[in-house]
Write a protein that holds these residues in place. Structure first.
Motif, mmCIF file in Angstrom:
data_model
loop_
_atom_site.group_PDB
_atom_site.id
_atom_site.type_symbol
_atom_site.label_atom_id
_atom_site.label_comp_id
_atom_site.label_asym_id
_atom_site.label_seq_id
_atom_site.Cartn_x
_atom_site.Cartn_y
_atom_site.Cartn_z
ATOM 1 N N SER A 105 1.793 7.404 1.035
ATOM 2 C CA SER A 105 2.390 6.110 0.698
ATOM 3 C C SER A 105 1.827 4.987 1.568
ATOM 4 O O SER A 105 1.590 3.881 1.082
ATOM 5 C CB SER A 105 3.911 6.171 0.808
ATOM 6 N N MET A 106 1.586 5.261 2.834
ATOM 7 C CA MET A 106 1.017 4.228 3.709
ATOM 8 C C MET A 106 -0.422 3.899 3.306
ATOM 9 O O MET A 106 -0.834 2.744 3.329
ATOM 10 C CB MET A 106 1.059 4.669 5.173
ATOM 11 N N SER A 107 -1.192 4.909 2.910
ATOM 12 C CA SER A 107 -2.568 4.668 2.470
ATOM 13 C C SER A 107 -2.608 3.875 1.170
ATOM 14 O O SER A 107 -3.397 2.942 1.023
ATOM 15 C CB SER A 107 -3.310 5.993 2.292
ATOM 16 N N VAL A 108 -1.741 4.240 0.243
ATOM 17 C CA VAL A 108 -1.688 3.521 -1.030
ATOM 18 C C VAL A 108 -1.167 2.098 -0.808
ATOM 19 O O VAL A 108 -1.651 1.147 -1.443
ATOM 20 C CB VAL A 108 -0.841 4.294 -2.062
ATOM 21 N N LEU A 109 -0.220 1.926 0.096
ATOM 22 C CA LEU A 109 0.274 0.586 0.426
ATOM 23 C C LEU A 109 -0.854 -0.298 0.936
ATOM 24 O O LEU A 109 -1.012 -1.439 0.493
ATOM 25 C CB LEU A 109 1.391 0.670 1.463
ATOM 26 N N ALA A 110 -1.662 0.223 1.853
ATOM 27 C CA ALA A 110 -2.782 -0.548 2.388
ATOM 28 C C ALA A 110 -3.782 -0.878 1.286
ATOM 29 O O ALA A 110 -4.271 -2.012 1.190
ATOM 30 C CB ALA A 110 -3.472 0.215 3.511
ATOM 31 N N LEU A 111 -4.055 0.080 0.432
ATOM 32 C CA LEU A 111 -5.007 -0.131 -0.665
ATOM 33 C C LEU A 111 -4.507 -1.200 -1.632
ATOM 34 O O LEU A 111 -5.242 -2.125 -1.994
ATOM 35 C CB LEU A 111 -5.234 1.189 -1.397
ATOM 36 N N VAL A 112 -3.252 -1.102 -2.025
ATOM 37 C CA VAL A 112 -2.687 -2.065 -2.979
ATOM 38 C C VAL A 112 -2.610 -3.466 -2.367
ATOM 39 O O VAL A 112 -2.955 -4.450 -3.019
ATOM 40 C CB VAL A 112 -1.302 -1.581 -3.478
ATOM 41 N N LEU A 113 -2.154 -3.554 -1.109
ATOM 42 C CA LEU A 113 -2.097 -4.868 -0.452
ATOM 43 C C LEU A 113 -3.477 -5.513 -0.374
ATOM 44 O O LEU A 113 -3.631 -6.711 -0.622
ATOM 45 C CB LEU A 113 -1.492 -4.746 0.945
ATOM 46 N N ARG A 114 -4.468 -4.717 -0.009
ATOM 47 C CA ARG A 114 -5.822 -5.261 0.088
ATOM 48 C C ARG A 114 -6.308 -5.749 -1.270
ATOM 49 O O ARG A 114 -6.884 -6.838 -1.377
ATOM 50 C CB ARG A 114 -6.761 -4.198 0.639
#
Length: 126
Positions: A105-114
């Motif tokens: 979830s943290m990796s996907v959060l960073a990807l989506v935010l970027r």
């Protein structure tokens, strides 16, 4: 050239902030687990995996940061999830789902935010 530097800096800041957020979410999860389930003693080795999982999370996100295609980024994140689940299952299913969910979830959060910020910047400054 300046736009590329700003794009990389914004991405780096996002990934760094998500890395810091990982600590807080992890600590909240540990406190919640201890208050609802109690403390379980499984030895030093399994306790050290929390730190190793964080280092693995950082390594994978460093790799994901430099991959250009979104599908490849998602495949690397899915691979990270697979490794975390492979390590913890079947002996520690709660930790498997907790750390698998946290890292993914943290990796996907960073990807989506970027991606969202890059799209917003491209629409705002064109």
């Amino acid at each position: 050239m300046g736009s590329v530097i700003v794009k990389v800096l914004v991405g780096a800041v996002i990934y760094l902030l998500v890395g810091v957020l990982y600590f807080y979410v992890h600590d909240i999860g540990v406190v919640y687990y201890k208050s609802h389930v109690g403390f379980t003693d499984r030895g030093v080795a399994i306790g050290g995996t929390a730190e190793l999982t964080f280092y693995f999370f950082i390594l994978i996100n460093f790799i994901v940061f430099f991959i250009p295609k979104v599908l490849l980024k998602l495949l690397v994140i899915a691979g990270m999830l697979g490794v975390v689940l492979f390590y913890f299952l079947p002996d520690n299913p709660v930790r498997a789902f907790a750390y698998g969910g946290l890292t993914t979830s943290m990796s996907v959060l960073a990807l989506v935010l970027r991606l969202k910020i890059e799209r917003w910047r491209s629409r705002s400054f064109v």
